[in-house]
Design a protein around this motif. Sequence first.
Motif, PDB file in Angstrom:
ATOM      1  N   UNK A 131       0.839  -1.202   0.000  1.00 10.09           N
ATOM      2  CA  UNK A 131       0.000   0.000   0.000  1.00 10.09           C
ATOM      3  C   UNK A 131       0.874   1.252   0.000  1.00 10.09           C
ATOM      4  N   UNK A 132       1.956   1.223   0.782  1.00  8.62           N
ATOM      5  CA  UNK A 132       2.870   2.359   0.808  1.00  8.62           C
ATOM      6  C   UNK A 132       3.551   2.599  -0.519  1.00  8.62           C
ATOM      7  N   UNK A 133       3.929   1.523  -1.195  1.00  7.93           N
ATOM      8  CA  UNK A 133       4.584   1.660  -2.498  1.00  7.93           C
ATOM      9  C   UNK A 133       3.626   2.276  -3.513  1.00  7.93           C
ATOM     10  N   UNK A 134       2.377   1.805  -3.526  1.00 10.62           N
ATOM     11  CA  UNK A 134       1.381   2.388  -4.438  1.00 10.62           C
ATOM     12  C   UNK A 134       1.194   3.870  -4.137  1.00 10.62           C
ATOM     13  N   UNK A 135       1.142   4.212  -2.853  1.00  2.38           N
ATOM     14  CA  UNK A 135       1.012   5.621  -2.443  1.00  2.38           C
ATOM     15  C   UNK A 135       2.187   6.445  -2.982  1.00  2.38           C
ATOM     16  N   UNK A 136       3.403   5.905  -2.862  1.00  2.00           N
ATOM     17  CA  UNK A 136       4.584   6.632  -3.345  1.00  2.00           C
ATOM     18  C   UNK A 136       4.555   6.803  -4.862  1.00  2.00           C
ATOM     19  N   UNK A 137       4.167   5.760  -5.572  1.00  2.00           N
ATOM     20  CA  UNK A 137       4.127   5.836  -7.031  1.00  2.00           C
ATOM     21  C   UNK A 137       3.105   6.864  -7.510  1.00  2.00           C
ATOM     22  N   UNK A 138       1.939   6.901  -6.853  1.00  4.04           N
ATOM     23  CA  UNK A 138       0.928   7.892  -7.208  1.00  4.04           C
ATOM     24  C   UNK A 138       1.426   9.299  -6.887  1.00  4.04           C
ATOM     25  N   UNK A 139       2.072   9.454  -5.745  1.00  7.77           N
ATOM     26  CA  UNK A 139       2.603  10.759  -5.361  1.00  7.77           C
ATOM     27  C   UNK A 139       3.652  11.242  -6.357  1.00  7.77           C
TER      28      UNK A 139
END
Length: 417
Positions: free
Chosen positions: A153-161
Amino acid sequence: MESRVLTGGATAIRGGLPLLRKPAAVMKFTVAASCSSSGGGSFPAASATVKPVGPLIAGPNLVWGRQLRPAILLEASPKRESIKPCCAAASSPAESSDSSGNAKVGFFNKATLTTGFFFFTWYFLNVIFNILNKKIYNYFPYPYFVSVIHLAVGVVYCLVSWAVGLPKRAPIDSTQLKLLTPVAFCHALGHVTSNVSFAAVAVSFTHTIKALEPFFNAAASQFILGQQIPLALWLSLAPVVLGVSMASLTELSFNWLGFTSAMISNISFTYRSIYSKKAMTDMDSTNVYAYISIIALIFCLPPAILIEGPQLLQHGFSDAIAKVGLTKLVTDLFWVGMFYHLYNQVATNTLERVAPLTHAVGNVLKRVFVIGFSIVIFGNKISTQTGIGTCIAIVGVAIYSFIKAQIEEEKRQKKAA
């Protein structure tokens, strides 16, 4: 912190402060009665011959270092005058002046408030994460898989950011990758072992063992980074750990798996904190943690598949869905992953602002909040011993902060001398 340089032949300072002109051996200034006090009065004009005190560089440049606002230090001759910029006080209530005219920066300055906000946000997000995480383990006891979800979930958040440019992705080269890989490995190991401990024992017991982290940090700071930790600081950590331990005894449920996992987590996070500090030289902390999350996810996938994969496919998912439903399972896993990433991101930003040992002590105080809220949420009784232990921990942190502030002030004075 910032350093401000006033340059030019004649630079005026707003708010009723004196006019600074090109430095010379001796300067003269006159303060006119143009500022009125809150009671409607004013102070008379004053004239004095003064010379600036402080470092001068590049001819006319006057530098104030490591202060939020420039402090004007003037040495009057033959008689010292006290200058009270009453108009400036209205716009800078955090500042005060002593009898010698030296401006002081109060406690409520921008840097202190910002750091305090980071600590508060870090504590709040961590409390929510721990409560939700433990509730998930009550019906879905698969810590390796849950650890992967946290990171995913954190990785997806970083990629979107990065995709929207908030923040802008920092490029990474092979040298930085070599620096971040061991940090990510320690992060992955510490994260997985923490979750194994949370799943095996009560939240308070895990945090009791993890409260020993400041000692590991102090030892690593002294023996790995070469930073000399004074004996007084070592001693000030004792009541912190003792208090947190006492505060959690009402939930204490010994388990060797939980104990060993929490100890491994302590060592892993100690190395992560110290080497993360080194890796922040060429990249901001937000990008550092984003890259660490991506690499850590790669490390966590194999053990999750090998250890828990067969059980999950056979009955793990079906049992959880039968208990709470598919929607709640997916929603809980998403939000626990989001809170995990956000609290770790804020913790990384906080680490960027303070020393590793200070970060560790703040981490111990955070555990007091986690233990307290877990007692309330999970219905445990609060004993007198819990209250006493919490007070001891807070007093220990206060003692540490006082000693640390004194040491830093002594270092600053020695550098200025």
